[in-house]
Scaffold this active site. Sequence first.
Site, PDB file in Angstrom:
ATOM      1  N   LYS A 187     -36.509  74.042 -22.108  1.00 53.21           N
ATOM      2  CA  LYS A 187     -36.836  74.518 -23.468  1.00 53.21           C
ATOM      3  C   LYS A 187     -36.231  73.600 -24.545  1.00 53.21           C
ATOM      4  O   LYS A 187     -36.877  73.293 -25.550  1.00 53.21           O
ATOM      5  CB  LYS A 187     -36.333  75.959 -23.622  1.00 53.21           C
ATOM      6  N   THR A 234     -33.804  81.367 -26.796  1.00 48.02           N
ATOM      7  CA  THR A 234     -33.507  79.946 -26.594  1.00 48.02           C
ATOM      8  C   THR A 234     -32.038  79.736 -26.921  1.00 48.02           C
ATOM      9  O   THR A 234     -31.631  79.907 -28.076  1.00 48.02           O
ATOM     10  CB  THR A 234     -34.357  79.063 -27.532  1.00 48.02           C
ATOM     11  N   LEU A 240     -32.992  87.256 -28.438  1.00 49.90           N
ATOM     12  CA  LEU A 240     -32.038  87.203 -29.551  1.00 49.90           C
ATOM     13  C   LEU A 240     -31.990  85.790 -30.139  1.00 49.90           C
ATOM     14  O   LEU A 240     -32.469  84.842 -29.515  1.00 49.90           O
ATOM     15  CB  LEU A 240     -30.656  87.609 -29.021  1.00 49.90           C
ATOM     16  N   PRO A 241     -31.397  85.647 -31.343  1.00 46.55           N
ATOM     17  CA  PRO A 241     -31.454  84.337 -31.989  1.00 46.55           C
ATOM     18  C   PRO A 241     -30.767  83.203 -31.219  1.00 46.55           C
ATOM     19  O   PRO A 241     -31.376  82.160 -30.991  1.00 46.55           O
ATOM     20  CB  PRO A 241     -30.761  84.585 -33.340  1.00 46.55           C
ATOM     21  N   LYS A 289     -31.214  74.964 -35.042  1.00 49.56           N
ATOM     22  CA  LYS A 289     -30.351  75.381 -33.920  1.00 49.56           C
ATOM     23  C   LYS A 289     -30.756  74.648 -32.635  1.00 49.56           C
ATOM     24  O   LYS A 289     -29.918  74.108 -31.918  1.00 49.56           O
ATOM     25  CB  LYS A 289     -30.491  76.897 -33.734  1.00 49.56           C
TER      26      LYS A 289
HETATM   27  P1  NAD Z   1     -35.833  86.684 -35.044  1.00 50.27           P
HETATM   28  O1  NAD Z   1     -34.610  86.351 -35.838  1.00 50.27           O
HETATM   29  O2  NAD Z   1     -37.098  87.027 -35.721  1.00 50.27           O
HETATM   30  O3  NAD Z   1     -35.498  87.874 -34.003  1.00 50.27           O
HETATM   31  C1  NAD Z   1     -34.242  88.075 -33.405  1.00 50.27           C
HETATM   32  C2  NAD Z   1     -33.945  89.560 -33.444  1.00 50.27           C
HETATM   33  O4  NAD Z   1     -32.707  89.813 -32.763  1.00 50.27           O
HETATM   34  C3  NAD Z   1     -33.791  90.105 -34.882  1.00 50.27           C
HETATM   35  O5  NAD Z   1     -34.676  91.187 -35.105  1.00 50.27           O
HETATM   36  C4  NAD Z   1     -32.312  90.534 -34.936  1.00 50.27           C
HETATM   37  O6  NAD Z   1     -32.099  91.663 -35.763  1.00 50.27           O
HETATM   38  C5  NAD Z   1     -32.054  90.852 -33.473  1.00 50.27           C
HETATM   39  N1  NAD Z   1     -30.646  90.873 -33.107  1.00 50.27           N
HETATM   40  C6  NAD Z   1     -29.679  89.983 -33.444  1.00 50.27           C
HETATM   41  N2  NAD Z   1     -28.492  90.366 -32.891  1.00 50.27           N
HETATM   42  C7  NAD Z   1     -28.748  91.510 -32.204  1.00 50.27           C
HETATM   43  C8  NAD Z   1     -27.935  92.385 -31.433  1.00 50.27           C
HETATM   44  N3  NAD Z   1     -26.614  92.155 -31.264  1.00 50.27           N
HETATM   45  N4  NAD Z   1     -28.510  93.475 -30.864  1.00 50.27           N
HETATM   46  C9  NAD Z   1     -29.845  93.727 -31.039  1.00 50.27           C
HETATM   47  N5  NAD Z   1     -30.654  92.934 -31.776  1.00 50.27           N
HETATM   48  C10 NAD Z   1     -30.113  91.836 -32.339  1.00 50.27           C
HETATM   49  O7  NAD Z   1     -36.055  85.421 -34.065  1.00 50.27           O
HETATM   50  P2  NAD Z   1     -37.356  85.079 -33.187  1.00 50.27           P
HETATM   51  O8  NAD Z   1     -38.211  84.127 -33.935  1.00 50.27           O
HETATM   52  O9  NAD Z   1     -37.903  86.340 -32.612  1.00 50.27           O
HETATM   53  O10 NAD Z   1     -36.658  84.222 -32.025  1.00 50.27           O
HETATM   54  C11 NAD Z   1     -35.893  84.825 -30.979  1.00 50.27           C
HETATM   55  C12 NAD Z   1     -35.526  83.714 -29.983  1.00 50.27           C
HETATM   56  O11 NAD Z   1     -36.750  83.143 -29.480  1.00 50.27           O
HETATM   57  C13 NAD Z   1     -34.729  82.572 -30.595  1.00 50.27           C
HETATM   58  O12 NAD Z   1     -33.775  82.125 -29.655  1.00 50.27           O
HETATM   59  C14 NAD Z   1     -35.761  81.508 -30.859  1.00 50.27           C
HETATM   60  O13 NAD Z   1     -35.224  80.207 -30.848  1.00 50.27           O
HETATM   61  C15 NAD Z   1     -36.733  81.746 -29.703  1.00 50.27           C
HETATM   62  N6  NAD Z   1     -38.133  81.345 -29.926  1.00 50.27           N
HETATM   63  C16 NAD Z   1     -38.770  81.640 -31.080  1.00 50.27           C
HETATM   64  C17 NAD Z   1     -40.112  81.237 -31.258  1.00 50.27           C
HETATM   65  C18 NAD Z   1     -40.867  81.532 -32.529  1.00 50.27           C
HETATM   66  O14 NAD Z   1     -41.963  80.936 -32.717  1.00 50.27           O
HETATM   67  N7  NAD Z   1     -40.391  82.407 -33.392  1.00 50.27           N
HETATM   68  C19 NAD Z   1     -40.765  80.550 -30.229  1.00 50.27           C
HETATM   69  C20 NAD Z   1     -40.091  80.302 -29.041  1.00 50.27           C
HETATM   70  C21 NAD Z   1     -38.765  80.703 -28.896  1.00 50.27           C
END
Ligand code: NAD
Length: 302
Positions: free
Chosen positions: A176, A101, A69-70, A251
């Site tokens: 992280k 994260t 999740l975000p 963030k």
């Molecule tokens: P994203 O916003 O693409 O995905 C998050 C998903 O969570 C979305 O599809 C959203 O609809 C869903 N969501 C939000 N609230 C929800 C709930 N209550 N129930 C169900 N689903 C819910 O973000 P992302 O890029 O996939 O990143 C996710 C996490 O991973 C973050 O914490 C980010 O910092 C971390 N991260 C991302 C990357 C990257 O390159 N994108 C790399 C490493 C870590």
Amino acid sequence: MTSPRATIAFIGLGNMGAPMAANLVKAGHTVTGYDIVPAALQALIAAGGKLASSAADAAKDADVVITMLPAGEHVRDVWLHQGGLIEAVKSRGPLLIDCSTIDVESARVVTAAAEAAGLAMLDAPVSGGTIGAQNGTLTFMVGGAEDAFARGKPILEAMGKNIFHAGGPGAGQAVKICNNMMLAINMVGVSEGFLLARKLGLDWNKLHEICSTATSNSWALSQYCPAPGPAPAAPSNRDYAPGFMTQLMVKDVKLSQAAAEATGSPTPLAALALTFYEKAMQAGDATKDFSVVFRWLAGQKR
Ligand code: NAD
């Protein structure tokens, strides 16, 4: 040990969660997913996963429940509040893994609630970006008890190449936050180098080729080059489509700054880099990949 063919609930199927869940399906696990955005579920169906109508519905038969999740508020919400997942699954005893994260405090609060309900939980944030998520080559930095780590490792191996036990609850998130703070600074440094190189009449491909084997080399330079051209898979070649969104990097750097403030640690470069990412966000690039800081910088006067 968790069974090599597990039933897994995967909550949060965004840029990272969708390809991670697809790799679990590929490894032979039964994966049921949930996301509040219905469009996000399509990739899991295409990969051979199943859909649920809520997080609790996804987790009802699961041996392992994973969230991606975000931010901390979403993780607390799903596990403790509205979603109430810990309460919903506690009688079945699944292993809980949060791969988002988030701040160390939220990770520790949720893990403590899980343990109070008799469940084992890991904080297991990842590094490697969406490319690593697609290729199953992520690095996992894991916090939690030894036995929980031993249960979770075979599951994480379906999504990553390097699985590290960083320490007790919250230790994965601590690693992280430091990693992303260093990456945020590094991406600005690489951007400045490529912009200066162009002004000096250099070709970006040539600079990339040479510096990829020189002392300035880094993941941001060699694989995720913010200047369009040299690294074919990088977001800079597709108008900075994420990847890792600028708003998520903001963030994470804020998390590092809160931790630095709380511990009295000097982080002046991270503080300055944060202002650049915030300005890129204000310029309309919040949902672009964070390497768009290159384009923002290119628009600045000396
Ligand atoms: P994203 O916003 O693409 O995905 C998050 C998903 O969570 C979305 O599809 C959203 O609809 C869903 N969501 C939000 N609230 C929800 C709930 N209550 N129930 C169900 N689903 C819910 O973000 P992302 O890029 O996939 O990143 C996710 C996490 O991973 C973050 O914490 C980010 O910092 C971390 N991260 C991302 C990357 C990257 O390159 N994108 C790399 C490493 C870590």
